[in-house]
Design a protein around this motif. Structure first.
Motif, mmCIF file in Angstrom:
data_model
loop_
_atom_site.group_PDB
_atom_site.id
_atom_site.type_symbol
_atom_site.label_atom_id
_atom_site.label_comp_id
_atom_site.label_asym_id
_atom_site.label_seq_id
_atom_site.Cartn_x
_atom_site.Cartn_y
_atom_site.Cartn_z
ATOM 1 N N LYS A 291 -5.340 41.707 59.121
ATOM 2 C CA LYS A 291 -6.380 41.014 58.632
ATOM 3 C C LYS A 291 -6.103 40.022 57.678
ATOM 4 C CE LYS A 291 -10.676 41.630 55.845
ATOM 5 N NZ LYS A 291 -10.211 40.755 54.644
ATOM 6 N N THR A 292 -5.109 40.213 56.968
ATOM 7 C CA THR A 292 -4.508 39.032 56.119
ATOM 8 C C THR A 292 -3.977 37.781 57.101
ATOM 9 O OG1 THR A 292 -3.751 40.462 54.359
ATOM 10 C CG2 THR A 292 -2.882 38.489 54.325
ATOM 11 N N LEU A 293 -3.266 38.034 57.927
ATOM 12 C CA LEU A 293 -2.699 37.151 58.929
ATOM 13 C C LEU A 293 -3.760 36.482 59.661
ATOM 14 C CD1 LEU A 293 0.654 38.524 59.984
ATOM 15 C CD2 LEU A 293 0.323 37.130 57.953
ATOM 16 N N ARG A 294 -4.681 37.159 60.245
ATOM 17 C CA ARG A 294 -5.699 36.830 61.071
ATOM 18 C C ARG A 294 -6.686 35.913 60.002
ATOM 19 N NH1 ARG A 294 -7.431 41.138 62.793
ATOM 20 N NH2 ARG A 294 -9.064 41.528 61.195
ATOM 21 N N GLU A 295 -6.606 35.900 58.943
ATOM 22 C CA GLU A 295 -7.689 35.087 58.085
ATOM 23 C C GLU A 295 -6.899 33.836 58.013
ATOM 24 O OE1 GLU A 295 -8.159 37.252 54.437
ATOM 25 O OE2 GLU A 295 -9.826 38.419 55.344
ATOM 26 N N GLU A 296 -5.646 33.767 58.115
ATOM 27 C CA GLU A 296 -4.839 32.413 58.076
ATOM 28 C C GLU A 296 -4.477 31.741 59.537
ATOM 29 O OE1 GLU A 296 -3.616 31.129 55.346
ATOM 30 O OE2 GLU A 296 -3.815 32.555 53.590
ATOM 31 N N GLY A 297 -5.107 32.400 60.572
ATOM 32 C CA GLY A 297 -5.159 31.974 61.763
ATOM 33 C C GLY A 297 -3.954 32.322 62.435
ATOM 34 N N ILE A 298 -3.107 33.306 62.070
ATOM 35 C CA ILE A 298 -1.748 33.719 62.465
ATOM 36 C C ILE A 298 -1.987 35.057 63.225
ATOM 37 C CG2 ILE A 298 0.462 34.427 61.726
ATOM 38 C CD1 ILE A 298 0.031 32.795 59.185
ATOM 39 N N ALA A 299 -1.404 34.836 64.478
ATOM 40 C CA ALA A 299 -1.205 36.029 65.341
ATOM 41 C C ALA A 299 -0.473 37.039 65.142
ATOM 42 C CB ALA A 299 -1.112 35.679 66.900
ATOM 43 N N ALA A 300 -0.626 38.464 64.917
ATOM 44 C CA ALA A 300 0.137 39.192 64.774
ATOM 45 C C ALA A 300 -0.279 40.769 65.441
ATOM 46 C CB ALA A 300 0.262 39.853 63.299
ATOM 47 N N GLN A 301 0.648 41.323 66.028
ATOM 48 C CA GLN A 301 0.319 42.512 66.944
ATOM 49 C C GLN A 301 1.310 43.671 66.548
ATOM 50 O OE1 GLN A 301 0.857 42.008 71.223
ATOM 51 N NE2 GLN A 301 1.377 40.101 70.669
ATOM 52 N N GLU A 302 1.097 45.051 66.336
ATOM 53 C CA GLU A 302 2.026 46.103 66.279
ATOM 54 C C GLU A 302 2.571 46.303 67.740
ATOM 55 O OE1 GLU A 302 1.908 50.639 64.836
ATOM 56 O OE2 GLU A 302 0.152 49.551 64.623
ATOM 57 N N ILE A 303 4.011 46.297 67.219
ATOM 58 C CA ILE A 303 4.788 46.685 68.970
ATOM 59 C C ILE A 303 5.557 47.933 68.570
ATOM 60 C CG2 ILE A 303 4.964 44.091 69.342
ATOM 61 C CD1 ILE A 303 7.921 44.314 68.002
ATOM 62 N N GLY A 304 5.678 48.647 67.666
ATOM 63 C CA GLY A 304 6.548 49.869 67.598
ATOM 64 C C GLY A 304 6.617 50.301 66.422
ATOM 65 N N GLU A 305 7.567 51.358 66.345
ATOM 66 C CA GLU A 305 7.593 52.408 65.148
ATOM 67 C C GLU A 305 9.082 52.427 64.808
ATOM 68 O OE1 GLU A 305 6.414 56.991 63.268
ATOM 69 O OE2 GLU A 305 5.427 55.804 65.287
ATOM 70 N N LEU A 306 9.693 52.535 63.665
ATOM 71 C CA LEU A 306 10.917 52.867 63.468
ATOM 72 C C LEU A 306 11.033 54.445 63.398
ATOM 73 C CD1 LEU A 306 11.605 50.329 60.565
ATOM 74 C CD2 LEU A 306 12.372 50.148 63.235
ATOM 75 N N THR A 307 12.306 55.021 64.020
ATOM 76 C CA THR A 307 12.558 56.640 63.940
ATOM 77 C C THR A 307 13.956 57.027 63.413
ATOM 78 O OG1 THR A 307 13.481 55.980 66.289
ATOM 79 C CG2 THR A 307 11.328 56.376 66.298
ATOM 80 N N THR A 308 14.074 58.068 63.222
ATOM 81 C CA THR A 308 15.191 58.580 62.614
ATOM 82 C C THR A 308 16.270 58.747 63.567
ATOM 83 O OG1 THR A 308 14.511 60.866 63.149
ATOM 84 C CG2 THR A 308 13.689 59.676 61.015
ATOM 85 N N ASP A 309 16.167 58.824 65.054
ATOM 86 C CA ASP A 309 17.290 59.136 66.110
ATOM 87 C C ASP A 309 18.142 57.988 66.522
ATOM 88 O OD1 ASP A 309 15.671 57.368 67.733
ATOM 89 O OD2 ASP A 309 14.668 59.033 68.841
ATOM 90 N N GLY A 310 18.126 57.086 65.968
ATOM 91 C CA GLY A 310 18.997 55.768 66.026
ATOM 92 C C GLY A 310 18.894 55.204 67.474
#
Length: 365
Positions: A291-310
């Motif tokens: 939301k914060t970036l969208r209000e600035e006209g900046i695209a952002a999308q979630e691409i993944g998650e950090l995991t413990t398995d390396g």
């Protein structure tokens, strides 16, 4: 400069370059001509950051556009993008040019115009630099920036379960290459937009500063060597792995190019050259960041998650991610090359992308 543009730098000599080229362009810059550049008065408290990087052969030059303006713009973007990853505000750029004596004054002016235009677009300036003659063109710059105390972003600071967000609009540079080589077509207006974005990549300075000063980002890195290299490096810095979704969105013209070229959207999104950021966000902050970036006209999308398995995995089946990356001091280090083979080398067939290297280019990443 009328009457001198067809002269070469060798015709002018160093003193002539100072008088005919630099003085009219930078003469009003505070500190011009001094041994050291003046950047700005730094009001305390503040933390200073610096980065230095050289400019490779721009892909757009290989696509039939020889204008050195593009190399100048890219030189500035490369360095300012590293400041963006730190969440810094740029104070200025110090440049270093090695150029053949046969370079014409007009070619040199176009190079300077590209650097200056990019700096203006990002709210900064060229503060000083150096020029010398050499057999081959080499372009290097150092960018200086400042951060609010305690806000500087680095590559460490991530936790398992954190989300990875891609900030910016990926795929434009290599979409332009696919268009230029006839592997896709677009209406003239869309084609011009793709070409413009490929020639004028921008550093995500506004996004980096906003996320750093609000504390919403906990680590960040700019996408200079491809998404795979970026995520891998962030994981190595934090002793973590990552599960990447491959479910990415491209802007409509880029998505059309991918479809026409037989590429998955992810294959085009994981290329390099668009100078986005990958930022690490706590799970509960993802919506607020978007939301914060969208209000600035900046695209952002979630691409993944950090995991413990390396491990680095991608897609719904969590298969081993064998991604695209360019690596310095290897066979895949970018120095330009034959256009006929570049697209295949970088994109593969889009379903089983070619693996480029096994390490990360630390310098200039």
């Amino acid at each position: 400069m009328s009457g001198t543009t067809e002269l070469t730098l060798g015709d002018l000599g160093e003193r002539g370059i100072q008088e005919k080229v630099f003085q009219p362009r930078y003469g009003l810059t505070e500190g011009f001509g001094d041994d050291s550049a003046f950047l700005a008065e730094v009001k305390s408290p503040a933390e200073l950051v610096a980065t230095t990087d050289s400019c490779p052969t721009p892909l757009v030059n290989l696509l039939g556009e020889p204008d050195l303006y593009h190399a100048g713009w890219l030189l500035a973007t490369i360095n300012l993008s590293d400041l963006a990853a730190a969440g810094a505000e740029p104070l200025g750029l110090v440049v270093n040019y090695t150029l053949p004596k046969a370079t014409t004054v007009r070619e040199f002016e176009r190079l300077l115009e590209g650097v200056d235009a990019c700096c203006r677009a990002h709210g900064t300036k060229v503060a000083g630099g150096d020029i010398r003659d050499g057999a081959a063109m080499q372009l290097t710059a150092t960018a200086i920036g400042r951060c609010a105390p305690g806000s500087r972003l680095g590559r460490s600071g991530a936790l398992a379960g954190d989300r990875l967000l891609l900030v910016g609009s990926p795929g434009y540079l290599w979409a332009a290459a696919l268009l230029a080589t006839g592997q896709a077509t677009l209406p003239e207006r869309d084609r011009d937009e793709v070409w413009h974005r490929a020639c004028r990549p921008t550093a995500q300075l506004k996004a980096g500063r906003r996320l750093a000063t609000t504390g919403l980002a906990h680590a960040a890195m700019d996408v200079s060597d491809g998404l795979f290299a970026t995520v891998r490096t962030l994981c190595e810095a934090n002793g973590l792995g990552a599960a990447i979704t491959e479910d990415v969105e491209l802007d409509a013209p880029v998505a059309s190019v991918a479809e026409q070229s037989g590429l998955t959207p992810f294959a085009l999104a994981q290329t390099w050259g668009d100078w986005g950021l990958v930022v690490v966000i706590r799970p509960g902050d993802v919506d607020q960041v978007k939301k914060t970036l969208r209000e600035e006209g900046i695209a952002a999308q979630e691409i993944g998650e950090l995991t413990t398995d390396g491990q680095l995995t991608s897609g719904p089946e969590n298969e081993s991610w064998q991604g695209i990356a360019q690596e310095r001091f290897s066979a895949t280090s970018w120095h330009g090359g034959e256009l006929s083979t570049l697209i295949t080398e970088v994109l593969g067939d889009g379903r089983n992308p070619r693996v480029h290297g096994t390490g990360n280019a630390v310098y200039g990443s």
